[in-house]
Scaffold this motif. Sequence first.
Motif, PDB file in Angstrom:
ATOM      1  N   ARG A  17      24.390  27.025  43.926  1.00 23.19           N
ATOM      2  CA  ARG A  17      24.983  26.606  45.192  1.00 23.19           C
ATOM      3  C   ARG A  17      25.638  27.787  45.890  1.00 23.19           C
ATOM      4  O   ARG A  17      25.981  28.795  45.251  1.00 23.19           O
ATOM      5  CB  ARG A  17      26.005  25.489  44.984  1.00 23.19           C
ATOM      6  N   TYR A  55      23.095  23.530  48.310  1.00 20.07           N
ATOM      7  CA  TYR A  55      22.625  23.475  46.929  1.00 20.07           C
ATOM      8  C   TYR A  55      21.134  23.795  46.891  1.00 20.07           C
ATOM      9  O   TYR A  55      20.348  23.249  47.673  1.00 20.07           O
ATOM     10  CB  TYR A  55      22.894  22.085  46.339  1.00 20.07           C
ATOM     11  N   GLU A  57      14.593  20.179  47.335  1.00 21.87           N
ATOM     12  CA  GLU A  57      15.808  19.449  46.980  1.00 21.87           C
ATOM     13  C   GLU A  57      15.928  18.184  47.825  1.00 21.87           C
ATOM     14  O   GLU A  57      15.517  18.174  49.000  1.00 21.87           O
ATOM     15  CB  GLU A  57      17.055  20.312  47.219  1.00 21.87           C
ATOM     16  N   TRP A  61      19.853  25.157  39.002  1.00 22.28           N
ATOM     17  CA  TRP A  61      20.617  24.718  40.165  1.00 22.28           C
ATOM     18  C   TRP A  61      21.623  25.809  40.529  1.00 22.28           C
ATOM     19  O   TRP A  61      22.325  26.332  39.646  1.00 22.28           O
ATOM     20  CB  TRP A  61      21.349  23.413  39.899  1.00 22.28           C
TER      21      TRP A  61
END
Length: 128
Positions: free
Chosen positions: A40, A95, A6, A38
Amino acid sequence: QVQLQESGPGLVKPSQTLSLTCTVSGGSITANYYYWNWIRQSPGQGMEWMGAIAYRGNTWINPSFKSRTSISRDTSKNQFTLQLSSVTPEDTAVYFCARGGRDSVTGWPDPLSEFDYWGQGTQVTASS
């Protein structure tokens, strides 16, 4: 060995748009039948799936984020990108990007427990 990394800003101001990129090596983001996700994790919270882009380029977004989230890709760079608009301090989180597949029953991306490769995560703080 597939690797995901990332990248993006560590700090974003409230009301701005957060943009994060995941660079994939050791495998193509267009390879059948993978989905690129994705996720988080906010302070004190569990993992939260945000959305995914499939090997064909179609996307799925968690309804909780649908109004302000988009996912795109650059196949020439083997990257996929998350954009989260109208950021608030509640978007402060680590994230992650990860590879998964497709749930054959629901047709949606696999649950987190089925993801086989993960990036190390990147901390994003939303603060003025």
